[in-house]
Design an enzyme around this catalytic site. Sequence first.
Site: not given
Length: 355
Positions: A221-222, A229, A238, A263
């Site tokens: 997971d980022i 965002n 993106d 993500e």
Amino acid sequence: MLSSAPTEQQIRQRFTLLGLLSAAIHLVGFGNTWLPDRTMQQAVCGLGLAISLTVLYLVRRSPMNLGLVRALALALAVIWLLASVVPPGLSHTGGASTDLHILSLMNLALLGYALLPGRLAGWVSAGAYLVFLVSIFYFHGVHQLPYLSAGITLLLLHYVGSHSYELLNVRQRAQHLAHLAAYDHLTGLLNRYGMEEKLRELWDRVQSDSNGDDATLLLLDIDHFKAINDQHGHDVGDRVLRRVGRALTEACPEGQVGRWGGEEFLVVLPPISPSEARGLPSRLTACLAATGRAIPGGKPVTLSGGGVQFSEADSLPQLIALADQRLYAAKRLGRDRVEWSSAANPQTPLPETAL
């Protein structure tokens, strides 16, 4: 639902097939017309051949003048219809007018596939074939079998050819839809559906492997993706997702990388040693350095993940659940790490600001 309207490529294929077969039929007709009493048949074959070659030339040009191509195809139809109404027995040899009838009926079958919908074109072609068959026996009887054989061969070749490219187009559309269903449009990676298929295949293979080889699953997971965002906009988010996808693919060339959702990314690795599996984080960190170019300020993103060996689970859902638990354990322990154990309490909820 698939659209029934033909694409430009299908139209080009259809008229190319029409032009080729029509030109071949007229060339065959030319070969049988070098007699003094067959001037009319020579004219019909010559004009038909010229129009067929013009159609072939036009359909290869870009952009294609579809209106002119259709007009020429209709002109062919008019010529064939006029040829078909010539009374039998016009020449003293008894063959010229019958040749025109045969030629016109075969070409009308071709035209049906060029201008009509598939089902209707099939009926037109079948009808032309039946009339062709009856006319052979009515005018000349069984001694004209060479004409009959040539006509049947040409019609069958056209039928097989036209349906072959229709089936090819259906197969191409089905493959395109299957690709859309299995791949993520943004990153080009397999999506959740595609990864589930790969996971099932690898799970079954590992379970049936008598050598006891194991496989590895990483759920990643980022870190702080929501903040990316919020601060920089979804376009930057993106770009980050695309760069992370490429970085994971570079770091794990021997495995399968997919976007699990949002993500989250899933990496499935074939049987490797535990030491190789635990060396993955350093490889990931090196490949993630390029992600800084996607964010204003140039700071690379980091990943938190949960790693699990297939042998640690009794089922595929349990395998994914273990990876998910370890992912959240990695976030609780400070992020930017891959957790390989479930020592942390998986039931402790994360603070909202940490997601």
